[in-house]
Design a protein around this motif. Structure first.
Motif, PDB file in Angstrom:
ATOM      1  N   VAL A 231      -1.940  -1.236  -5.531  1.00 49.86           N
ATOM      2  CA  VAL A 231      -1.438  -0.347  -6.292  1.00 49.86           C
ATOM      3  C   VAL A 231      -1.594   0.915  -5.458  1.00 49.86           C
ATOM      4  O   VAL A 231      -2.516   1.208  -4.876  1.00 49.86           O
ATOM      5  N   PHE A 232      -0.389   1.765  -5.650  1.00 47.11           N
ATOM      6  CA  PHE A 232      -0.572   3.165  -5.287  1.00 47.11           C
ATOM      7  C   PHE A 232      -1.404   4.031  -6.142  1.00 47.11           C
ATOM      8  O   PHE A 232      -1.442   3.576  -7.280  1.00 47.11           O
TER       9      PHE A 232
ATOM     10  N   ASP B  55       0.708   5.316   3.179  1.00 44.46           N
ATOM     11  CA  ASP B  55       1.075   4.092   2.285  1.00 44.46           C
ATOM     12  C   ASP B  55      -0.410   3.485   1.790  1.00 44.46           C
ATOM     13  O   ASP B  55      -0.917   2.395   1.734  1.00 44.46           O
ATOM     14  N   PHE B  56      -1.325   4.528   1.515  1.00 40.08           N
ATOM     15  CA  PHE B  56      -2.633   4.110   0.805  1.00 40.08           C
ATOM     16  C   PHE B  56      -2.539   3.536  -0.600  1.00 40.08           C
ATOM     17  O   PHE B  56      -1.817   4.011  -1.193  1.00 40.08           O
ATOM     18  N   LYS B  57      -3.238   2.412  -0.568  1.00 38.80           N
ATOM     19  CA  LYS B  57      -3.355   1.660  -1.737  1.00 38.80           C
ATOM     20  C   LYS B  57      -4.664   1.263  -2.092  1.00 38.80           C
ATOM     21  O   LYS B  57      -5.509   1.147  -1.316  1.00 38.80           O
ATOM     22  N   PHE B  58      -4.861   1.126  -3.465  1.00 36.99           N
ATOM     23  CA  PHE B  58      -6.235   0.615  -3.936  1.00 36.99           C
ATOM     24  C   PHE B  58      -5.865  -1.077  -4.185  1.00 36.99           C
ATOM     25  O   PHE B  58      -4.832  -1.540  -4.646  1.00 36.99           O
ATOM     26  N   LEU B  59      -7.017  -1.806  -3.958  1.00 34.10           N
ATOM     27  CA  LEU B  59      -6.811  -3.320  -4.121  1.00 34.10           C
ATOM     28  C   LEU B  59      -7.445  -3.504  -5.511  1.00 34.10           C
ATOM     29  O   LEU B  59      -8.258  -2.976  -5.975  1.00 34.10           O
TER      30      LEU B  59
ATOM     31  N   ASN C 175       5.858   7.306  -3.111  1.00 33.31           N
ATOM     32  CA  ASN C 175       5.383   5.855  -2.902  1.00 33.31           C
ATOM     33  C   ASN C 175       6.177   5.373  -1.988  1.00 33.31           C
ATOM     34  O   ASN C 175       7.313   4.915  -2.241  1.00 33.31           O
ATOM     35  N   PRO C 176       5.934   5.104  -0.542  1.00 35.86           N
ATOM     36  CA  PRO C 176       4.505   5.578  -0.053  1.00 35.86           C
ATOM     37  C   PRO C 176       4.374   7.135   0.358  1.00 35.86           C
ATOM     38  O   PRO C 176       5.496   7.812   0.379  1.00 35.86           O
TER      39      PRO C 176
END
Length: 177
Positions: A141-142, A129-133, A168-169
């Protein structure tokens, strides 16, 4: 497995085998003048041997971030709800910094690329479930929602077993051997 910010800062998890034990440990590296943890090696590496992650342990979340609204680069590394690294890179602005997500094997230059990694780890490390802030942490967001991302691979002599599933994820697992 770590996040790199700019050219001089990395934070995440690393494998370590030595007097402090063998396993996965929180890791930080900074190569410029800074305030925050004192590196245990002259190259600017800090391995937090007090927070060993046991084999197959699930790290529910970790976050590495800085705020573009701050004029000087201040990196926070958070595990769960606790910030345990808070580092200010004294001569680095927050303008135009690249952010990287990496899974890598580091080897001494005299060994790479002729030999395999000498200390295998039988348990997987997992990005899930890696996301960018973005918007200074107000939104996440993915990776599939971010345009212009680059996927690159380098080989430095070791072997990594890689398993990816989902969209996603996404679940991505890595094992060193």
């Amino acid at each position: 497995m770590y996040v790199g910010i700019g050219d001089y800062v990395e934070a995440g998890f690393t494998t370590y085998s030595g007097t402090q034990g063998t396993g996965w440990f929180p890791y930080f590296r900074v190569e410029k003048p800074h305030t925050g943890p004192t590196p245990i090696k002259p190259e600017g590496y800090y391995i937090d041997t007090t927070r060993k992650q046991t084999p197959s342990q699930v790290i529910s979340s970790f976050k590495v971030y800085y705020k573009t609204s701050e004029s000087v680069l201040r990196i926070r590394f958070q595990l769960g709800a606790s910030v345990f690294y808070d580092v200010t890179v004294t001569d680095q602005s927050t303008s135009n910094l690249r952010v990287k997500r990496l899974a890598s094997i580091a080897m001494p230059p005299d060994l790479a690329p002729s030999k395999k990694f000498s200390t295998p780890y039988s348990s997987y490390g997992k990005w899930f479930d890696f996301k960018f802030l973005k918007n200074d942490g107000a939104v996440s967001v993915f990776p599939t929602e971010v345009s212009g991302l680059s996927n690159e691979t380098w080989s430095h002599g070791g072997s990594i077993d890689y398993i990816k599933s989902g969209t996603n994820p996404v679940s991505e697992s890595f094992k060193i051997y």
